[in-house]
Design an enzyme around this catalytic site. Sequence first.
Site, PDB file in Angstrom:
ATOM      1  N   LYS A  15       0.831  -1.215   0.000  1.00 24.18           N
ATOM      2  CA  LYS A  15       0.000   0.000   0.000  1.00 24.18           C
ATOM      3  C   LYS A  15       0.865   1.264   0.000  1.00 24.18           C
ATOM      4  O   LYS A  15       0.655   2.166  -0.788  1.00 24.18           O
ATOM      5  CB  LYS A  15      -0.940   0.011   1.222  1.00 24.18           C
ATOM      6  CG  LYS A  15      -1.854  -1.204   1.293  1.00 24.18           C
ATOM      7  CD  LYS A  15      -2.772  -1.157   2.493  1.00 24.18           C
ATOM      8  CE  LYS A  15      -2.067  -1.214   3.841  1.00 24.18           C
ATOM      9  NZ  LYS A  15      -1.323  -2.472   4.094  1.00 24.18           N
ATOM     10  N   ARG A  90      -9.294   0.612   9.254  1.00 26.02           N
ATOM     11  CA  ARG A  90      -8.834  -0.743   9.531  1.00 26.02           C
ATOM     12  C   ARG A  90      -9.876  -1.550  10.301  1.00 26.02           C
ATOM     13  O   ARG A  90      -9.616  -2.713  10.607  1.00 26.02           O
ATOM     14  CB  ARG A  90      -7.566  -0.678  10.361  1.00 26.02           C
ATOM     15  CG  ARG A  90      -6.268  -1.014   9.575  1.00 26.02           C
ATOM     16  CD  ARG A  90      -5.130  -0.769  10.526  1.00 26.02           C
ATOM     17  NE  ARG A  90      -3.899  -1.411  10.245  1.00 26.02           N
ATOM     18  CZ  ARG A  90      -2.847  -0.807   9.682  1.00 26.02           C
ATOM     19  NH1 ARG A  90      -2.939   0.408   9.212  1.00 26.02           N
ATOM     20  NH2 ARG A  90      -1.703  -1.457   9.582  1.00 26.02           N
ATOM     21  N   ARG A 129      11.838  -5.542   4.431  1.00 25.72           N
ATOM     22  CA  ARG A 129      11.509  -4.123   4.212  1.00 25.72           C
ATOM     23  C   ARG A 129      12.520  -3.222   4.920  1.00 25.72           C
ATOM     24  O   ARG A 129      12.848  -3.418   6.079  1.00 25.72           O
ATOM     25  CB  ARG A 129      10.106  -3.832   4.732  1.00 25.72           C
ATOM     26  CG  ARG A 129       9.781  -2.342   4.771  1.00 25.72           C
ATOM     27  CD  ARG A 129       8.313  -2.066   4.784  1.00 25.72           C
ATOM     28  NE  ARG A 129       7.691  -2.383   6.060  1.00 25.72           N
ATOM     29  CZ  ARG A 129       6.382  -2.276   6.289  1.00 25.72           C
ATOM     30  NH1 ARG A 129       5.579  -1.880   5.316  1.00 25.72           N
ATOM     31  NH2 ARG A 129       5.889  -2.571   7.461  1.00 25.72           N
ATOM     32  N   ARG A 162      11.883  -1.464  10.588  1.00 22.56           N
ATOM     33  CA  ARG A 162      10.900  -1.076  11.603  1.00 22.56           C
ATOM     34  C   ARG A 162      10.862  -2.093  12.740  1.00 22.56           C
ATOM     35  O   ARG A 162      10.969  -3.286  12.512  1.00 22.56           O
ATOM     36  CB  ARG A 162       9.508  -0.982  10.947  1.00 22.56           C
ATOM     37  CG  ARG A 162       9.269   0.365  10.308  1.00 22.56           C
ATOM     38  CD  ARG A 162       8.010   0.404   9.472  1.00 22.56           C
ATOM     39  NE  ARG A 162       6.831  -0.177  10.096  1.00 22.56           N
ATOM     40  CZ  ARG A 162       5.627  -0.173   9.528  1.00 22.56           C
ATOM     41  NH1 ARG A 162       5.460   0.375   8.332  1.00 22.56           N
ATOM     42  NH2 ARG A 162       4.596  -0.716  10.129  1.00 22.56           N
ATOM     43  N   ARG A 173       0.490  -9.033  13.535  1.00 21.68           N
ATOM     44  CA  ARG A 173      -0.152  -8.031  12.677  1.00 21.68           C
ATOM     45  C   ARG A 173      -1.011  -8.701  11.606  1.00 21.68           C
ATOM     46  O   ARG A 173      -2.088  -8.215  11.268  1.00 21.68           O
ATOM     47  CB  ARG A 173       0.901  -7.129  12.040  1.00 21.68           C
ATOM     48  CG  ARG A 173       1.462  -6.135  13.049  1.00 21.68           C
ATOM     49  CD  ARG A 173       2.767  -5.549  12.598  1.00 21.68           C
ATOM     50  NE  ARG A 173       2.651  -4.776  11.386  1.00 21.68           N
ATOM     51  CZ  ARG A 173       3.663  -4.548  10.560  1.00 21.68           C
ATOM     52  NH1 ARG A 173       4.854  -5.055  10.812  1.00 21.68           N
ATOM     53  NH2 ARG A 173       3.481  -3.815   9.492  1.00 21.68           N
TER      54      ARG A 173
HETATM   55  P1  ADP Z   1       2.250  -1.944   3.209  1.00 20.76           P
HETATM   56  O1  ADP Z   1       2.279  -0.441   3.137  1.00 20.76           O
HETATM   57  O2  ADP Z   1       1.027  -2.518   2.534  1.00 20.76           O
HETATM   58  O3  ADP Z   1       2.465  -2.494   4.574  1.00 20.76           O
HETATM   59  P2  ADP Z   1       4.794  -1.744   1.752  1.00 20.76           P
HETATM   60  O4  ADP Z   1       4.436  -0.850   0.601  1.00 20.76           O
HETATM   61  O5  ADP Z   1       5.580  -1.157   2.850  1.00 20.76           O
HETATM   62  O6  ADP Z   1       3.460  -2.481   2.318  1.00 20.76           O
HETATM   63  O7  ADP Z   1       5.539  -3.023   1.133  1.00 20.76           O
HETATM   64  C1  ADP Z   1       6.066  -4.047   1.977  1.00 20.76           C
HETATM   65  C2  ADP Z   1       7.387  -4.547   1.400  1.00 20.76           C
HETATM   66  O8  ADP Z   1       7.142  -5.258   0.181  1.00 20.76           O
HETATM   67  C3  ADP Z   1       8.384  -3.436   1.068  1.00 20.76           C
HETATM   68  O9  ADP Z   1       9.679  -3.877   1.393  1.00 20.76           O
HETATM   69  C4  ADP Z   1       8.219  -3.247  -0.457  1.00 20.76           C
HETATM   70  O10 ADP Z   1       9.422  -2.795  -1.068  1.00 20.76           O
HETATM   71  C5  ADP Z   1       7.855  -4.661  -0.914  1.00 20.76           C
HETATM   72  N1  ADP Z   1       6.914  -4.679  -2.055  1.00 20.76           N
HETATM   73  C6  ADP Z   1       5.866  -3.844  -2.267  1.00 20.76           C
HETATM   74  N2  ADP Z   1       5.204  -4.189  -3.409  1.00 20.76           N
HETATM   75  C7  ADP Z   1       5.851  -5.274  -3.911  1.00 20.76           C
HETATM   76  C8  ADP Z   1       5.646  -6.103  -5.086  1.00 20.76           C
HETATM   77  N3  ADP Z   1       4.648  -5.886  -5.937  1.00 20.76           N
HETATM   78  N4  ADP Z   1       6.512  -7.135  -5.276  1.00 20.76           N
HETATM   79  C9  ADP Z   1       7.517  -7.374  -4.377  1.00 20.76           C
HETATM   80  N5  ADP Z   1       7.768  -6.635  -3.284  1.00 20.76           N
HETATM   81  C10 ADP Z   1       6.944  -5.592  -3.036  1.00 20.76           C
HETATM   82  P1  AMP Z   2       1.268   0.547   9.210  1.00 21.61           P
HETATM   83  O1  AMP Z   2       2.322   1.582   9.011  1.00 21.61           O
HETATM   84  O2  AMP Z   2       0.040   0.796   8.382  1.00 21.61           O
HETATM   85  O3  AMP Z   2       1.819  -0.854   9.034  1.00 21.61           O
HETATM   86  O4  AMP Z   2       0.785   0.671  10.725  1.00 21.61           O
HETATM   87  C1  AMP Z   2       1.678   0.452  11.808  1.00 21.61           C
HETATM   88  C2  AMP Z   2       0.906   0.325  13.114  1.00 21.61           C
HETATM   89  O5  AMP Z   2       0.220   1.550  13.415  1.00 21.61           O
HETATM   90  C3  AMP Z   2      -0.190  -0.745  13.131  1.00 21.61           C
HETATM   91  O6  AMP Z   2       0.308  -2.044  13.410  1.00 21.61           O
HETATM   92  C4  AMP Z   2      -1.098  -0.212  14.259  1.00 21.61           C
HETATM   93  O7  AMP Z   2      -0.536  -0.458  15.528  1.00 21.61           O
HETATM   94  C5  AMP Z   2      -1.040   1.295  14.011  1.00 21.61           C
HETATM   95  N1  AMP Z   2      -2.102   1.723  13.065  1.00 21.61           N
HETATM   96  C6  AMP Z   2      -1.934   2.245  11.830  1.00 21.61           C
HETATM   97  N2  AMP Z   2      -3.116   2.530  11.257  1.00 21.61           N
HETATM   98  C7  AMP Z   2      -4.075   2.178  12.151  1.00 21.61           C
HETATM   99  C8  AMP Z   2      -5.509   2.202  12.143  1.00 21.61           C
HETATM  100  N3  AMP Z   2      -6.185   2.641  11.100  1.00 21.61           N
HETATM  101  N4  AMP Z   2      -6.151   1.742  13.249  1.00 21.61           N
HETATM  102  C9  AMP Z   2      -5.480   1.308  14.325  1.00 21.61           C
HETATM  103  N5  AMP Z   2      -4.146   1.229  14.391  1.00 21.61           N
HETATM  104  C10 AMP Z   2      -3.426   1.661  13.315  1.00 21.61           C
END
Ligand code: ADP
Ligand code: AMP
Length: 218
Positions: A15, A90, A129, A162, A173
């Site tokens: 995302k 969420r 990541r 992270r 998660r």
């Molecule tokens: P989210 O925001 O949904 O938690 P991220 O955008 O941070 O996910 O992506 C999670 C990890 O997967 C990152 O390290 C990113 O570089 C990698 N990633 C994202 N999209 C793809 C894809 N289509 N194929 C392979 N790796 C991906």
């Molecule tokens: P993310 O960066 O989206 O992976 O979110 C990291 C963490 O922030 C999550 O695991 C939750 O602890 C908190 N968080 C982010 N968005 C929300 C949401 N919409 N509702 C509740 N907790 C959230």
Amino acid sequence: MATYIILLGPPGAGKGTQAELISEKLGLVHVSSGDLFRENRKMKTELGQLAQSYMNRGELVPDDVTIAMVKERLSRPDCVKGALLDGFPRTPAQADALATMLGDLSGRVNSVPYISVPSEVLIERLSGRWTCRAEGHVYHSKYNPPKTAGKCDIEGSELYQREDDTPATVENRIRVYFAQTSPLIEYYRQRGLLAEIDGMRPIDQVAVDLLAAIEKSR
Ligand code: ADP
Ligand code: AMP
């Protein structure tokens, strides 16, 4: 009328990566609830301190504080045309609150692309990541490596892993996602807003598919 697009999908679906790629093309601000919590944590605000313990455990921060934080963000002038939402809503309660909020802002949710990725892939995505310390740009050691190891291509800042990307927290998660967030797939399908996107394709292909799905809904 302002345009709001919700990127839905499990943690690690891509995302944030996609929001960074398409927000400018859509002319919408990227609003990530996770980034807002991390900024609050960095600034040691009361909200950041409250959120910290939930984030460390991979639990959701309570709805009331999350909703208030996002409401404040969406009321800022840079969101007058709408926003690309990442990580919010969420829970169904957050989705209901968003609908009320957008009514007050004379806006509505235009489309909800759901980036689908099988759960076994999410662990590999999150454990590889790397995130930019300065602005949160996202890389992957194998699928999207930076040009120079350990450094953000855009900011030149240090990349870090992270705290909640450790295997135990990642597992929780994903569990939390299935229990509390995945009902939103049906929630938005029933409202005719869901567009399923194959998140297993390469990053640039997912962006093309997303833009096409969003364009169709406009
Ligand atoms: P989210 O925001 O949904 O938690 P991220 O955008 O941070 O996910 O992506 C999670 C990890 O997967 C990152 O390290 C990113 O570089 C990698 N990633 C994202 N999209 C793809 C894809 N289509 N194929 C392979 N790796 C991906
Ligand atoms: P993310 O960066 O989206 O992976 O979110 C990291 C963490 O922030 C999550 O695991 C939750 O602890 C908190 N968080 C982010 N968005 C929300 C949401 N919409 N509702 C509740 N907790 C959230």
